[in-house]
Motif scaffolding. Sequence first.
Motif, PDB file in Angstrom:
ATOM      1  N   UNK A  99       0.838  -1.197   0.000  1.00 16.34           N
ATOM      2  CA  UNK A  99       0.000   0.000   0.000  1.00 16.34           C
ATOM      3  C   UNK A  99       0.873   1.248   0.000  1.00 16.34           C
ATOM      4  N   UNK A 100       0.363   2.316  -0.612  1.00 17.77           N
ATOM      5  CA  UNK A 100       1.104   3.566  -0.717  1.00 17.77           C
ATOM      6  C   UNK A 100       0.347   4.673  -0.004  1.00 17.77           C
ATOM      7  N   UNK A 101       0.994   5.240   1.045  1.00 16.75           N
ATOM      8  CA  UNK A 101       0.358   6.308   1.806  1.00 16.75           C
ATOM      9  C   UNK A 101       0.967   7.669   1.570  1.00 16.75           C
ATOM     10  N   UNK A 102       2.183   7.700   1.030  1.00 14.25           N
ATOM     11  CA  UNK A 102       2.854   8.973   0.763  1.00 14.25           C
ATOM     12  C   UNK A 102       3.967   8.752  -0.240  1.00 14.25           C
ATOM     13  N   UNK A 103       4.220   9.764  -1.068  1.00 14.35           N
ATOM     14  CA  UNK A 103       5.330   9.680  -2.018  1.00 14.35           C
ATOM     15  C   UNK A 103       5.837  11.071  -2.342  1.00 14.35           C
TER      16      UNK A 103
ATOM     17  N   UNK B  73       5.711   3.710   7.194  1.00 12.93           N
ATOM     18  CA  UNK B  73       7.006   3.045   7.107  1.00 12.93           C
ATOM     19  C   UNK B  73       7.536   3.136   5.678  1.00 12.93           C
ATOM     20  N   UNK B  74       8.857   3.290   5.546  1.00 14.50           N
ATOM     21  CA  UNK B  74       9.446   3.475   4.225  1.00 14.50           C
ATOM     22  C   UNK B  74       9.387   2.183   3.419  1.00 14.50           C
ATOM     23  N   UNK B  75       9.068   2.336   2.138  1.00 17.21           N
ATOM     24  CA  UNK B  75       9.065   1.219   1.202  1.00 17.21           C
ATOM     25  C   UNK B  75       9.929   1.595   0.006  1.00 17.21           C
TER      26      UNK B  75
END
Length: 205
Positions: A55-59, A158-160
């Motif tokens: 899942x992506x919460x921020x970029x 958390x960083x991905x």
Amino acid sequence: MKKLLRTLLLWVGFSLPGFALANPILMLDPVYTEGSLGDVITIDILWDGSADPEYLGAWDIDLAFDSSILTFTGATFDFGVDSLGCIQGLSCDALTLGPGLIDLYEFSFDEAATLMANQDGLGNMFLLASLSFDAIGEGLTSVAFTGNLLTFGDELGDEIFPTLMNASVCIGNNGCIPTQIPEPTGLLLFLAGLFVLGIRKRSLK
């Protein structure tokens, strides 16, 4: 023979960095675009977190391109990261940092459960933003992720680390030859295939 083939392909797959199917992907689409002077060139930023899923919460990314060929004119953000969409200038924005360099960012106000449900409903594959450029010069330019500040966070912050896929744009009537070097993964798989075919040919003699 079949056992040898399976073993070899599994060894190649799992030994190559970035080849794991669980890696999310952030890609620029289309990978290659041709146009003429004066055209509007559109490039989409797409997220594919479907393999794990992720899942992506921020970029937050920087993109570089040749400013003598393209000029950035704007970005339209979609609804994948936040179920209500982004608020330009607050939770998302596209900024010109200099000639041929733009920064784009977005983060979600959704709670983790809402964000996950939203992205599950999209199959964990969705559009982040559409970028618009004007073609102002002829030639071939990459549109590429750049810099040390590329940042991606999941639903908990958390960083991905997604795999990044760049794009190329050719402007002009004469056409361009994409200057893409084969990725190590594809090249090694090709060589592994040749190796297996060689062994099979010997076994048939």
